[in-house]
Design an enzyme around this catalytic site. Structure first.
Site: not given
Ligand code: PRP
Length: 211
Positions: A103, A107, A199, A202
Site C-alpha cells: 500500500r 495515497t 502493521d 512489521d
Molecule cells: C498491509 C497488509 C495488507 C494491506 C492492507 O500490507 O498486510 O496487505 O496493508 O491494507 P489495505 O486494505 O488498505 O490495502 P502493507 O501494504 O503494509 O505491505 P507489507 O506487508 O509489504 O508491509
C-alpha cells in the site's frame, strides 16, 4: 456488506488478543499467526466440494469422501507469508501463488509488484491469505488479479478487517466470502485499523522500528 463471516471460536479470540498486545514480540507474533490460521481455514474451507469414493478398511468396505478440485493458497506479501506454513500443513498438496502488493503510504492505493501466475489458471479454489483488510485496496486488487486469471472460487482469509474496507470489498466482489477473526471500529487518517494490531508485516518481521 461483504459476505463477512467472523470466526468467534474462543481459541481464536484468545490468540487474537495476544496478537493485538503491543508487548507481543515478532517471534511470538509469528507463532500466534501460525497457530490461528488453521482455525480460520477450517471455517473458510467449509464450502469445498467433495466426491464420494469407496475405501477399503481393514474390516470391510466404506463409503468415503475426497476433496474435489485443486486448492491454491495466495499469500499477499509480506504479511500473508506468516499464514502459509500452517495452511500448507492443512493442505499439503496445495499450490502456493504469492502476490506482491503493498500500500502506498501516501495515497493508500495498492501497488502490485510481484505476480508469477501462468497464463491459464491451475487451481479451482484460491484462498487469499492476508492478516489485515484495512482500506480493502490490497484485497480488491488481489481478487481482481485472481478473477482475471480465471479462478472459479475465491475466498479471503484474514485476521482483522475495518468496516470501510469490507464495504469497498463488497462493492467490488460481492460474491467473495471474507473470513476474519474480528471487524474493528474504524480506520485512522493513515489507513490503520483502530484498534487493530499495528502493521502485521512489521510486527512479524521486526521491521518498522523507529531509530
Ligand atoms: C498491509 C497488509 C495488507 C494491506 C492492507 O500490507 O498486510 O496487505 O496493508 O491494507 P489495505 O486494505 O488498505 O490495502 P502493507 O501494504 O503494509 O505491505 P507489507 O506487508 O509489504 O508491509
Amino acid at each position: 456488506m461483504a459476505q463477512i463471516r467472523i470466526v468467534r471460536h474462543p481459541v481464536v479470540q484468545h490468540k487474537l488478543t495476544e496478537l493485538r498486545d503491543q508487548r507481543t514480540g515478532p517471534k511470538r507474533f509469528r507463532e500466534l499467526l501460525r497457530e490461528i490460521t488453521p482455525f480460520l481455514l477450517y471455517e473458510a474451507t467449509q464450502d469445498l466440494e467433495v466426491e464420494e469414493v469407496p475405501v477399503s478398511t481393514p474390516m470391510g468396505e466404506a463409503r468415503g469422501q475426497r476433496l474435489r478440485g485443486t486448492i491454491g493458497l495466495v499469500p499477499i506479501l509480506r504479511a500473508g507469508l506468516g499464514m502459509v506454513e500452517s495452511a500448507l500443513q492443512m493442505f499439503p498438496e496445495a499450490q502456493v501463488w504469492h502476490l506482491g502488493i503493498y500500500r502506498d503510504e501516501r495515497t493508500l492505493q495498492p501497488i502490485a509488484y510481484y505476480n508469477r501466475l501462468p497464463p491459464q489458471p491451475t487451481v479451482t479454489w484460491c484462498f487469499i491469505l492476508d492478516p489485515m483488510l484495512a482500506t480493502g485496496g490490497s484485497a480488491v486488487a488481489a481478487a481482481d488479479i485472481l478473477k482475471r486469471w480465471g479462478v472459479p472460487h475465491i475466498v479471503f482469509v484474514g485476521l482483522i478487517a475495518a468496516p470501510e474496507g469490507l464495504e469497498r470489498f463488497a462493492r467490488a466482489h460481492p460474491e467473495i466470502p471474507v473470513y476474519v477473526a474480528a471487524v474493528d471500529s474504524h480506520l485512522n487518517p493513515h489507513g490503520f485499523i483502530v484498534p487493530g494490531l499495528g502493521d502485521a508485516g512489521d510486527r512479524q518481521f521486526g521491521t518498522g522500528i523507529q531509530p
